[in-house]
Design a protein around this motif. Structure first.
Motif, PDB file in Angstrom:
ATOM      1  N   HIS A  87       0.831  -1.207   0.000  1.00 59.84           N
ATOM      2  CA  HIS A  87       0.000   0.000   0.000  1.00 59.84           C
ATOM      3  C   HIS A  87       0.865   1.257   0.000  1.00 59.84           C
ATOM      4  CE1 HIS A  87      -4.263  -1.364   0.442  1.00 59.84           C
ATOM      5  NE2 HIS A  87      -3.600  -2.506   0.562  1.00 59.84           N
ATOM      6  N   ARG A  88       1.950   1.271   0.761  1.00 64.17           N
ATOM      7  CA  ARG A  88       2.858   2.432   0.752  1.00 64.17           C
ATOM      8  C   ARG A  88       3.509   2.594  -0.613  1.00 64.17           C
ATOM      9  NH1 ARG A  88       3.603   0.867   6.166  1.00 64.17           N
ATOM     10  NH2 ARG A  88       5.415  -0.436   5.734  1.00 64.17           N
ATOM     11  N   LEU A  93       4.038   5.439  -5.914  1.00 58.62           N
ATOM     12  CA  LEU A  93       4.164   5.351  -7.366  1.00 58.62           C
ATOM     13  C   LEU A  93       2.928   5.835  -8.124  1.00 58.62           C
ATOM     14  CD1 LEU A  93       6.052   1.966  -7.599  1.00 58.62           C
ATOM     15  CD2 LEU A  93       6.988   4.269  -7.957  1.00 58.62           C
ATOM     16  N   LEU A  94       1.780   5.836  -7.473  1.00 66.70           N
ATOM     17  CA  LEU A  94       0.547   6.240  -8.144  1.00 66.70           C
ATOM     18  C   LEU A  94       0.041   7.599  -7.667  1.00 66.70           C
ATOM     19  CD1 LEU A  94      -1.348   2.811  -8.149  1.00 66.70           C
ATOM     20  CD2 LEU A  94      -0.017   3.852 -10.018  1.00 66.70           C
ATOM     21  N   ARG A  95       0.891   8.365  -7.004  1.00 68.58           N
ATOM     22  CA  ARG A  95       0.419   9.644  -6.465  1.00 68.58           C
ATOM     23  C   ARG A  95      -0.048  10.601  -7.554  1.00 68.58           C
ATOM     24  NH1 ARG A  95       6.271  11.089  -4.398  1.00 68.58           N
ATOM     25  NH2 ARG A  95       7.153  11.783  -6.360  1.00 68.58           N
ATOM     26  N   ARG A 112      -7.303   5.900  -5.628  1.00 73.34           N
ATOM     27  CA  ARG A 112      -8.432   6.170  -4.723  1.00 73.34           C
ATOM     28  C   ARG A 112      -9.028   4.870  -4.210  1.00 73.34           C
ATOM     29  NH1 ARG A 112      -9.320   9.119  -1.250  1.00 73.34           N
ATOM     30  NH2 ARG A 112      -8.500  10.736  -2.583  1.00 73.34           N
ATOM     31  N   GLU A 113      -9.229   3.885  -5.083  1.00 77.12           N
ATOM     32  CA  GLU A 113      -9.774   2.597  -4.653  1.00 77.12           C
ATOM     33  C   GLU A 113      -8.857   1.924  -3.644  1.00 77.12           C
ATOM     34  OE1 GLU A 113     -12.260   1.001  -8.522  1.00 77.12           O
ATOM     35  OE2 GLU A 113     -10.073   0.869  -8.565  1.00 77.12           O
ATOM     36  N   ILE A 114      -7.567   1.994  -3.880  1.00 76.25           N
ATOM     37  CA  ILE A 114      -6.595   1.385  -2.963  1.00 76.25           C
ATOM     38  C   ILE A 114      -6.664   2.072  -1.609  1.00 76.25           C
ATOM     39  CG2 ILE A 114      -4.147   0.989  -2.509  1.00 76.25           C
ATOM     40  CD1 ILE A 114      -3.822   0.749  -5.621  1.00 76.25           C
TER      41      ILE A 114
END
Length: 139
Positions: A87-88, A93-95, A112-114
């Motif tokens: 999750h971190r 990486l997806l920020r 957002r889903e994560i």
């Protein structure tokens, strides 16, 4: 070993720069928190999409709005749970956007889903516990 594929919205150079800044001293693979092994995969050169089902590739393409030519393969050591670390890593990486695909569904997970713990098809992102012993679809 469990695997997550990450397709950041950021370009390749920016993504490599982010990894180099946050995980200095080692590249290909980058190692995060001693249990995530992050490697760059390029379509046609490496094995990106080699074992993916056509439907999983189509879902990824639809979620991104294009077919990615590269992505990051993140292998998660079996000696740790790895959920918090994955999750971190996804948040880092997806920020700027993009999606991640895990071993347990063909769903392309948005940041957002994560972050929200969304449930799709009875699973959350990287939900190996709920997946249990069932043979779920894999990319």
């Amino acid at each position: 070993m469990r695997t997550v594929f990450v397709f950041p919205a950021a370009g390749l150079d920016e993504t490599v720069g982010t990894l180099d800044r946050h995980l200095p001293g080692r590249r290909l693979p980058w190692v995060m928190e001693g249990c995530l092994y992050i490697d760059l995969e390029v379509e046609g050169t490496d094995h990106l999409f080699t074992d993916w089902e056509p439907g999983a590739v189509a879902a990824l393409d639809a979620a991104l709005g294009y077919h990615p030519s590269w992505g990051l393969q993140v292998d998660v050591s079996g000696r740790v749970d790895g959920t918090a670390e994955v999750h971190r890593m996804a948040a880092l990486l997806l920020r700027g956007g993009g999606v991640a695909v895990d071993d347990y569904s063909d769903h392309p997970w948005t940041p957002r889903e994560i972050a929200d713990g969304a449930v799709v098809g009875g699973l959350r992102f990287f939900d190996f516990r709920a997946n249990g012993g069932r043979d779920g679809p894999r990319p």
